[in-house]
Design a protein around this motif. Structure first.
Motif, PDB file in Angstrom:
ATOM      1  N   ASN A 107     -52.973  10.544  28.927  1.00 10.03           N
ATOM      2  CA  ASN A 107     -52.063   9.346  29.122  1.00 10.03           C
ATOM      3  C   ASN A 107     -52.750   8.000  29.431  1.00 10.03           C
ATOM      4  O   ASN A 107     -52.036   6.902  28.870  1.00 10.03           O
ATOM      5  N   HIS A 108     -53.587   8.018  30.090  1.00 10.39           N
ATOM      6  CA  HIS A 108     -54.343   6.823  30.232  1.00 10.39           C
ATOM      7  C   HIS A 108     -54.874   6.183  29.006  1.00 10.39           C
ATOM      8  O   HIS A 108     -55.030   4.986  28.771  1.00 10.39           O
ATOM      9  N   PHE A 109     -55.657   6.925  28.422  1.00  9.13           N
ATOM     10  CA  PHE A 109     -56.189   6.564  27.071  1.00  9.13           C
ATOM     11  C   PHE A 109     -55.264   6.341  26.188  1.00  9.13           C
ATOM     12  O   PHE A 109     -55.223   5.011  25.553  1.00  9.13           O
ATOM     13  N   ASN A 110     -53.977   6.899  26.062  1.00  4.19           N
ATOM     14  CA  ASN A 110     -52.955   6.271  25.332  1.00  4.19           C
ATOM     15  C   ASN A 110     -52.299   4.845  25.860  1.00  4.19           C
ATOM     16  O   ASN A 110     -52.051   4.090  24.899  1.00  4.19           O
ATOM     17  N   ALA A 111     -52.414   4.718  27.173  1.00  2.00           N
ATOM     18  CA  ALA A 111     -51.930   3.413  27.485  1.00  2.00           C
ATOM     19  C   ALA A 111     -52.998   2.238  27.160  1.00  2.00           C
ATOM     20  O   ALA A 111     -52.192   1.282  26.759  1.00  2.00           O
ATOM     21  N   VAL A 112     -54.053   2.421  27.167  1.00  3.75           N
ATOM     22  CA  VAL A 112     -54.886   1.478  26.838  1.00  3.75           C
ATOM     23  C   VAL A 112     -54.766   1.300  25.308  1.00  3.75           C
ATOM     24  O   VAL A 112     -54.786  -0.018  24.782  1.00  3.75           O
ATOM     25  N   LEU A 113     -54.926   2.412  24.374  1.00  3.32           N
ATOM     26  CA  LEU A 113     -54.966   2.151  22.943  1.00  3.32           C
ATOM     27  C   LEU A 113     -53.436   1.487  22.733  1.00  3.32           C
ATOM     28  O   LEU A 113     -53.289   0.787  21.713  1.00  3.32           O
ATOM     29  N   ASN A 114     -52.493   1.811  23.458  1.00  9.66           N
ATOM     30  CA  ASN A 114     -51.281   1.285  23.070  1.00  9.66           C
ATOM     31  C   ASN A 114     -51.263  -0.357  23.360  1.00  9.66           C
ATOM     32  O   ASN A 114     -50.354  -0.987  22.778  1.00  9.66           O
ATOM     33  N   ALA A 115     -52.057  -0.925  24.228  1.00  8.42           N
ATOM     34  CA  ALA A 115     -51.981  -2.333  24.524  1.00  8.42           C
ATOM     35  C   ALA A 115     -52.895  -2.976  23.416  1.00  8.42           C
ATOM     36  O   ALA A 115     -52.734  -4.165  23.334  1.00  8.42           O
ATOM     37  N   ILE A 116     -53.483  -2.413  22.317  1.00  4.62           N
ATOM     38  CA  ILE A 116     -54.073  -3.036  21.269  1.00  4.62           C
ATOM     39  C   ILE A 116     -53.106  -3.532  20.258  1.00  4.62           C
ATOM     40  O   ILE A 116     -52.185  -2.791  20.022  1.00  4.62           O
ATOM     41  N   ASP A 117     -53.254  -4.684  19.844  1.00  2.58           N
ATOM     42  CA  ASP A 117     -52.332  -5.367  18.804  1.00  2.58           C
ATOM     43  C   ASP A 117     -52.192  -4.401  17.462  1.00  2.58           C
ATOM     44  O   ASP A 117     -53.184  -4.132  16.991  1.00  2.58           O
ATOM     45  N   TYR A 118     -51.007  -4.200  17.194  1.00  4.36           N
ATOM     46  CA  TYR A 118     -50.489  -3.184  16.180  1.00  4.36           C
ATOM     47  C   TYR A 118     -51.176  -3.915  14.861  1.00  4.36           C
ATOM     48  O   TYR A 118     -51.527  -3.002  13.904  1.00  4.36           O
TER      49      TYR A 118
END
Length: 224
Positions: A107-118
């Protein structure tokens, strides 16, 4: 370092890829502004010759773990350029891997990746998925092994903390209908190829993960 950020660090995908260069380009004497990035990195000691592909071309790589870690941190800076590291908890990553469960880590990996500009979302395949997680871990000052050889194959990514040894096997699903099949494949690879079972004196945690291209996140994972 400023030159690297403006010329070389276009994507973490490139961090661990083999680099080829001709001997002519490597030995040519040029003004620094005309020198290729690769040749400059060799001249500065950030890359060295690892193998000779043929009579005219060589393969380059990092000379040691210290340099590899330094370059990884630059790539991590590029990946997280517009991300608040405190908010996404990059500094807590090593402690998290050493103490928390698999769900918390993924879930932490996902949180970081989710912060990257789409608009610039960088994960397009399995290799780019692995390289971004690798750069994230190394950006948090953790030692990693990519495609580590064992008696039966090569693991995708391994990382050590004080008390644990993690092995990650990644799969990339372009459609949601592929996720469950890929998860089963990754879990089977971890078990049948006995990744991470060499003596290391740490708790072994092996995780199969599937990245869903449509949802742009890890949507399935399993510890085996």
């Amino acid at each position: 370092m400023k030159y690297l950020k403006s010329h070389a660090l276009t994507s973490p995908d490139l961090f661990d890829r083999p680099i080829g260069i001709t001997l002519d380009e490597l030995s040519a004497s040029r003004n620094v502004n005309d020198l290729s990035v690769t040749a400059l990195l060799v001249q500065a000691g950030y890359l060295t010759i690892k193998d000779q592909r043929n009579a005219a071309e060589v393969e380059l790589g990092y000379p040691n773990q210290e340099v590899r870690l330094s370059i990884a941190r630059l790539y991590a800076d590029e990946m997280l350029r517009n991300v608040n590291r405190l908010e996404v908890g990059v500094s807590r990553l090593e402690k998290m891997l050493d103490c928390e469960n698999v769900d918390t880590v993924v879930n932490h990996f996902n949180a970081v990746l989710n912060a990257i500009d789409y608009r610039q979302f960088p994960i397009r395949d399995e290799a780019s998925c692995r390289s971004h997680i690798e750069v994230l871990l190394m950006g948090a000052a953790m030692a990693t092994d990519v495609e580590k050889h064992s008696a039966l194959g090569r693991s995708d990514l391994e990382v050590r903390t004080q008390n644990r040894h993690w092995v990650f096997e990644f799969k990339f699903a372009r459609k949601a209908s592929e996720v469950s099949r890929f998860l089963a494949e990754a879990a089977e690879q971890l078990l049948t190829r006995r990744y991470g079972e060499a003596p290391h004196g740490r708790e072994l945690i092996r995780v199969a993960l599937v990245f869903d291209a449509e949802k742009r996140a890890f949507t399935a994972w399993e510890s085996v």
